[in-house]
Design a protein around this motif. Structure first.
Motif, PDB file in Angstrom:
ATOM      1  N   THR A 427       0.835  -1.204   0.000  1.00  0.00           N
ATOM      2  CA  THR A 427       0.000   0.000   0.000  1.00  0.00           C
ATOM      3  C   THR A 427       0.865   1.247   0.000  1.00  0.00           C
ATOM      4  N   LYS A 428       0.452   2.218  -0.791  1.00  0.00           N
ATOM      5  CA  LYS A 428       1.114   3.513  -0.811  1.00  0.00           C
ATOM      6  C   LYS A 428       0.100   4.588  -0.433  1.00  0.00           C
ATOM      7  N   LEU A 429       0.611   5.644   0.189  1.00  0.00           N
ATOM      8  CA  LEU A 429      -0.230   6.749   0.624  1.00  0.00           C
ATOM      9  C   LEU A 429       0.440   8.058   0.245  1.00  0.00           C
ATOM     10  N   VAL A 438       4.248  17.048  -2.019  1.00  0.00           N
ATOM     11  CA  VAL A 438       3.511  15.828  -1.699  1.00  0.00           C
ATOM     12  C   VAL A 438       4.424  14.858  -0.955  1.00  0.00           C
ATOM     13  N   GLN A 439       3.904  14.264   0.121  1.00  0.00           N
ATOM     14  CA  GLN A 439       4.654  13.271   0.874  1.00  0.00           C
ATOM     15  C   GLN A 439       4.202  11.878   0.459  1.00  0.00           C
ATOM     16  N   ASP A 440       5.177  11.020   0.160  1.00  0.00           N
ATOM     17  CA  ASP A 440       4.900   9.659  -0.292  1.00  0.00           C
ATOM     18  C   ASP A 440       5.246   8.669   0.803  1.00  0.00           C
ATOM     19  N   TYR A 441       4.249   7.932   1.258  1.00  0.00           N
ATOM     20  CA  TYR A 441       4.415   6.947   2.328  1.00  0.00           C
ATOM     21  C   TYR A 441       4.247   5.538   1.788  1.00  0.00           C
ATOM     22  N   ASP A 442       4.996   4.628   2.383  1.00  0.00           N
ATOM     23  CA  ASP A 442       4.839   3.200   2.105  1.00  0.00           C
ATOM     24  C   ASP A 442       4.342   2.507   3.362  1.00  0.00           C
ATOM     25  N   LYS A 443       3.416   1.583   3.173  1.00  0.00           N
ATOM     26  CA  LYS A 443       2.957   0.801   4.312  1.00  0.00           C
ATOM     27  C   LYS A 443       4.055  -0.168   4.720  1.00  0.00           C
TER      28      LYS A 443
END
Length: 536
Positions: A427-429, A438-443
């Motif tokens: 999942t990516k957020l 924009v901040q890119d998060y990884d689960k």
């Protein structure tokens, strides 16, 4: 967009401006009923329309020890609300030809390290400098809340910094240090302090006789409020800022004086149209992304209405000032207790006067199965930011705050937008905020290291940028971080070589996989390096 001051309301007002019908004042006072007592700190309120104070009230106590109530002339420390006055000083000097907003800050404050990138005055005003924030640096160095902090202390800390959070102009990150530097620049350009400059150029001409930049914490100020916060047992404790610097903070003022400043945005008595336009002009990132932060003002909307304003919080002081320029309407709340939401209070007052100009959007019915896929821990490897998203009773929560769904994968909180993609495992957020990168998060999946595995993270570590040593030990599966003069912090294992609890520690290793140190990150400070040392 209709302002609901009806002809009936106007006819009911007496010749003394500021008097409203009981039906309205009762609604307003009900908003502040919790603080309208003799055993609690409180706040001062001013509601402005067409250049006049149409209602003002004081609620609660200015000083609990001597049983002194707040009044309309009570003076408050306004924390970050101060920034717009510092910005106005720089902008006025630029209009007078004394400086250029594209000047390198090192032209005026050479103590700022040469980070390899030019940091302009514009970067400081719009929080895009990349400089680490002074408040977190001092806390990380072991400073307590009630330690005296001077301008020289901040400069000394800044001179030791070896890196920026990011390349100037690449991102937005709120930074108090930038506005402290702006105040120093004003002093070195004009030869007089920002306090004296603002007094002669802004405060005296506007009749703001109870306003000044507070430069000495021990200075006596008649009618100044004390400030408080509740402890864990619910008892009131004195909570005063001990600052001998200003620019980013330390403006002392009243709601009545701020009303005069507010009206200058319409009369343009000081600075003319040119200054007001500059005050309202928002910045932009290097890639052209427009910001919503101007010069000490957040330019935004509320329920469809254009707004500009700022809030502030230092120690036990809280404040918020919001202006609706198209309606010539403003609300000001200055408070002397930390346990208060001034933003919520001002919104409730505004709602009494302004109808919602936006049609209500239907609530999106989410798929609870999809929501469960999004729940989990997320990590942004660029900023070392951590988010924990929970699914509960058909809702998605960030902490205790509900994410409002617009689709099954897109959500909002105030101005923040959250967009999920992928499946429950991969999942990516993406998190976006107007004017920010924009901040890119990884689960990610949390680790659970053994006591033996935790042992290699322990030891003593030193930061030359803070001139401070930390020690790390183990307790109940956590790393216990001890910094000078402050309480311990228990860092929980997160992912490999990363531990977190409000702050994030990412450990570094050499070619032999031996730990050599760690990088510490808080929200306004990134990648502060601590080198592992021999036990002292």
């Amino acid at each position: 967009m209709r302002f609901i001051f009806s002809l009936l309301l106007i006819s009911l007002c007496s010749s003394t401006y500021g008097q409203l019908p009981d039906s309205l004042t009762q609604k307003i006072d009900a908003v502040f009923a919790e603080y309208d007592k003799t055993n609690t700190p409180g706040c001062a309120l001013a509601i402005l329309k067409e250049g006049k104070i149409i209602y003002q009230r004081a609620y609660g106590m200015s000083n609990l020890e001597y049983n002194i109530a707040i009044n309309s002339s009570s003076i408050f420390h306004t924390a970050s609300l101060s920034k717009q006055f510092t910005a106005a000083a720089l902008l006025k000097l630029s209009l007078d030809g004394k400086l250029s907003l594209t000047d390198d800050i090192r032209k005026y404050v050479p103590e700022v390290p040469a980070f390899g990138h030019t940091i302009t005055l514009n970067h400081l005003l719009h929080h895009t400098s990349g400089i680490r924030d002074q408040l977190d640096l001092q806390w990380l160095a072991g400073w307590r809340d009630d330690d005296l902090i001077t301008e020289n202390d901040i400069l000394t800390m800044l001179t030791r910094q070896k890196a920026l959070n990011f390349i100037p102009g690449e991102e937005y990150a709120y930074c108090n240090t930038g506005y402290t530097l702006a105040a120093i620049a004003v002093k070195r350009i004009t030869g007089i302090s920002l306090r004296d400059y603002a007094d002669s150029v802004f405060f005296k001409p506007l009749g703001m006789s109870h306003t000044h930049f507070h430069s000495n914490h021990s200075e006596i100020v008649p009618n100044r409020t004390s400030a408080y916060r509740r402890d864990r047992k619910g008892n009131w404790k004195i909570s005063l800022p001990v600052f001998d610097y200003y620019g980013s903070t330390s403006l002392f003022t009243t709601v009545e004086d701020l009303a005069k400043w507010d009206e200058n945005f319409y009369s343009k008595k000081i600075g003319g149209d040119a200054l007001i336009k500059l005050m309202r002009r928002t910045g932009e990132l290097n890639d052209g992304t427009p910001q919503d932060y101007a010069s000490g003002l957040v330019i935004s909307t509320y329920k469809g209405y254009r707004t500009e304003g700022h809030s502030g919080a230092d120690a036990g002081y809280r404040c918020n000032m919001i202006r609706f320029p198209d309606q010539h309407f403003s609300v000001i709340v200055l408070a002397n207790l930390a346990n208060i939401s001034v933003r919520s209070l001002t919104d409730k007052v505004v709602d009494i006067f302004l109808k919602d100009s936006l049609s209500q959007q239907p609530v999106f019915k989410t798929d609870s199965t999809v929501l469960r896929n999004w729940a989990g821990d997320y990590f942004d490897s660029r900023t070392h930011s951590i988010l924990n998203v929970r699914a509960k009773e058909g809702k998605l929560l960030l902490g205790s705050t509900e994410l409002l769904a617009t689709t099954n994968a897109e959500f909002t909180i105030q101005s923040y937008e959250f967009k999920f993609s992928g499946d429950s495992i991969h999942t990516k957020l993406q998190v976006s905020l107007p004017g920010s990168k924009v901040q890119d998060y990884d689960k990610v999946k949390r680790i659970n290291p053994s006591a033996a595995e935790l042992q290699e993270y322990t030891g003593n570590f030193f930061s030359s940028e803070l001139n401070t040593s930390y020690s790390l030990s183990i307790k109940d599966g956590y790393l216990v971080l001890k910094m000078p003069k402050n309480e311990i912090i228990e860092l929980a294992p997160f992912i490999k070589d990363v531990f977190a609890d409000g702050i994030v520690a990412r450990f570094s290793r050499n070619k032999k996989k031996v730990i050599t140190g760690f990088y510490l990150t808080t929200d306004p400070v990134r990648n502060l390096y601590f080198e592992k040392t021999e036990a002292r």
